[in-house]
Design a protein around this motif. Structure first.
Motif, PDB file in Angstrom:
ATOM      1  N   THR A 184      -3.502  -4.159 -15.187  1.00 13.01           N
ATOM      2  CA  THR A 184      -4.373  -2.679 -14.732  1.00 13.01           C
ATOM      3  C   THR A 184      -4.814  -2.554 -13.862  1.00 13.01           C
ATOM      4  O   THR A 184      -4.345  -3.988 -12.610  1.00 13.01           O
ATOM      5  CB  THR A 184      -5.919  -2.966 -16.181  1.00 13.01           C
ATOM      6  N   VAL A 185      -5.652  -1.399 -13.626  1.00 11.51           N
ATOM      7  CA  VAL A 185      -6.031  -1.477 -12.232  1.00 11.51           C
ATOM      8  C   VAL A 185      -6.734  -2.705 -11.210  1.00 11.51           C
ATOM      9  O   VAL A 185      -6.589  -2.646 -10.535  1.00 11.51           O
ATOM     10  CB  VAL A 185      -6.419   0.237 -11.687  1.00 11.51           C
ATOM     11  N   ASP A 186      -7.403  -3.020 -12.417  1.00 18.16           N
ATOM     12  CA  ASP A 186      -7.811  -3.634 -11.880  1.00 18.16           C
ATOM     13  C   ASP A 186      -7.165  -5.705 -11.139  1.00 18.16           C
ATOM     14  O   ASP A 186      -8.365  -6.517 -10.882  1.00 18.16           O
ATOM     15  CB  ASP A 186      -9.493  -4.391 -13.092  1.00 18.16           C
ATOM     16  N   ASP A 187      -6.127  -5.892 -11.865  1.00 17.46           N
ATOM     17  CA  ASP A 187      -5.100  -6.665 -11.978  1.00 17.46           C
ATOM     18  C   ASP A 187      -4.776  -7.199 -10.490  1.00 17.46           C
ATOM     19  O   ASP A 187      -3.925  -7.947 -10.161  1.00 17.46           O
ATOM     20  CB  ASP A 187      -4.431  -6.990 -12.974  1.00 17.46           C
ATOM     21  N   ASP A 233      -4.385  -5.174  -4.212  1.00 14.60           N
ATOM     22  CA  ASP A 233      -5.393  -4.588  -3.190  1.00 14.60           C
ATOM     23  C   ASP A 233      -3.714  -3.433  -1.820  1.00 14.60           C
ATOM     24  O   ASP A 233      -3.187  -4.586  -1.881  1.00 14.60           O
ATOM     25  CB  ASP A 233      -6.449  -4.933  -1.749  1.00 14.60           C
ATOM     26  N   ARG A 256      -0.712   0.526  -6.030  1.00 15.90           N
ATOM     27  CA  ARG A 256      -1.443   1.686  -6.868  1.00 15.90           C
ATOM     28  C   ARG A 256      -0.136   1.477  -8.480  1.00 15.90           C
ATOM     29  O   ARG A 256       0.883   1.297  -8.301  1.00 15.90           O
ATOM     30  CB  ARG A 256      -0.810   2.747  -6.283  1.00 15.90           C
TER      31      ARG A 256
END
Length: 120
Positions: A90-93, A96, A99
């Motif tokens: 997921t985006v949380d994984d 930084d 995208r």
């Protein structure tokens, strides 16, 4: 308008030489002033997760974490939406700066004026 590279890497630790080549071309292009968008698909999707790039080692090659850092610093790194979902990423994984986007975004980048798409 300057030419740009859109690079899709489908290989991961399963094919380290092909995978490393894609990252090497991306980093070399950026060092030469070419705009780069690197897409992580298939088994390469794992390299969007912190720490996973260091698991790939290849003799006589620049370490994958160094190449990934170079691309993140000067280009764009995208994780395929479907590839992420199939791996429960997921985006949380993700690291930084990475995208998550899908095929419509890839197509838009690949057919943009002056773009050259490469698939590894």
């Amino acid at each position: 308008m300057a030419r740009s590279l859109v690079i899709k890497v489908t290989a991961g630790a399963d094919e380290p030489e092909r995978c490393n080549q894609a990252f090497t071309v991306a980093a070399a292009a950026l060092a030469s002033g070419v705009p780069v968008s690197l897409w992580l698909t298939g088994e390469a999707a794992w390299f969007a997760v912190p720490g996973k790039a260091k698991e790939l080692t290849l003799e006589h090659a620049v370490p994958l974490p160094d190449l990934l850092d170079a691309v993140l610093a000067g280009g764009r790194v995208t994780l395929c939406t479907q590839c992420a979902a199939r791996r429960d990423i997921t985006v949380d994984d993700v690291i930084d700066g990475v995208r998550i986007a899908g095929a419509p975004t890839f197509v838009e980048e690949a057919v943009a004026e002056g773009a050259q798409a490469l698939v590894y």
